[in-house]
Enzyme design. Structure first.
Site: not given
Lengths: 155, 155
Positions: A41, A52, A54, A79, A81, A84, A144
């Site tokens: 991130n 982010h 990912e 996990s 969002c 992503c 975020d």
């Protein structure tokens, strides 16, 4: 190399983000047993609304043909969002391995509905790093995931 | 300023992308009657896997608190893919105005399911620009949505 080994690499990315003063979430993309992209991130570091972990790892992997992603596994310390998750669905990534989902539950149901194989490792080190950050910098964390500071985290 | 006016601004962004040799999709974010972010797809220009028009506009808007997005309308020349849909959901953008969805049908059902107000303008100029691009550069288009070259476009 197994899931734990690759998650350790994602966690190393998360720690890099932490050391830079950012949101400590990391990700690696693995294809044919090799890491083809890694990222963390960079909201703080790049003044970014979209980087982010990912997304940063996808960007690090560069432009690829669609077929490339059909053999990719995405390892993320937290996990994913909605954004992503959407990127995972766009690229047709078939498998996602998640460090933990206690600190934040992302869109795992949507991933599973669309046929993505989701594994959660319940990794203690991922959780400890994330929960320390959430306690230390709640406003940054809420920013975020676009939550109000006093709202519960679930998206 | 009404929806058509803002869509014309999104289309101007798409034309900029076309003139740069890129994927001609544009987007503007509007808040309180003013454009707060504008962007266009930069896959080619930035060698990017994540800079779809909507993502580029979100990035141009910079870091904002979650509450900022609750008053934003997103105008995009083409129905948003899964990634951009996910970003809309992450940020809780309540309204999305789409130039056209004949060239490509994105995740409008998912947006609607999650309570996002979706309007489709069926704009002739958006469609003409997009369909000319899809005919001229099919491989680039398929790469942008991670499809095989011979697969139908629907994601």
């Amino acid at each position: 190399m197994n899931d734990s080994t690759f998650m350790a690499e994602a966690l190393a990315e998360a720690r890099r983000g932490h050391d830079e003063g950012g949101v400590p979430i990391g990700c690696v993309l693995v294809r044919d047993g090799e890491i083809v992209g890694a990222g963390h991130n960079r909201r703080v570091q790049r003044d970014s609304a979209i980087l982010h972990a990912e997304m940063d790892a996808l960007e690090a992997t560069g432009r690829q043909p669609g077929a490339f992603y059909r053999d990719v596994t995405l390892y993320t310390t937290l996990s994913p969002c909605a954004m992503c998750t959407g990127a995972i669905l766009l690229y047709g990534i078939p498998r996602v391995v998640i460090g933990e989902h206690e600190s934040f539950m992302g869109e795992e149901d949507l991933l599973a509905e669309r046929g993505v194989q989701v594994s959660v490792l319940n990794d203690h080190d991922c959780r400890t790093l994330m929960q320390r950050f959430m306690a230390d910098k709640p406003s940054l964390w809420h920013e975020d995931i676009a939550e109000q500071d006093d709202a519960p985290a679930s998206r």
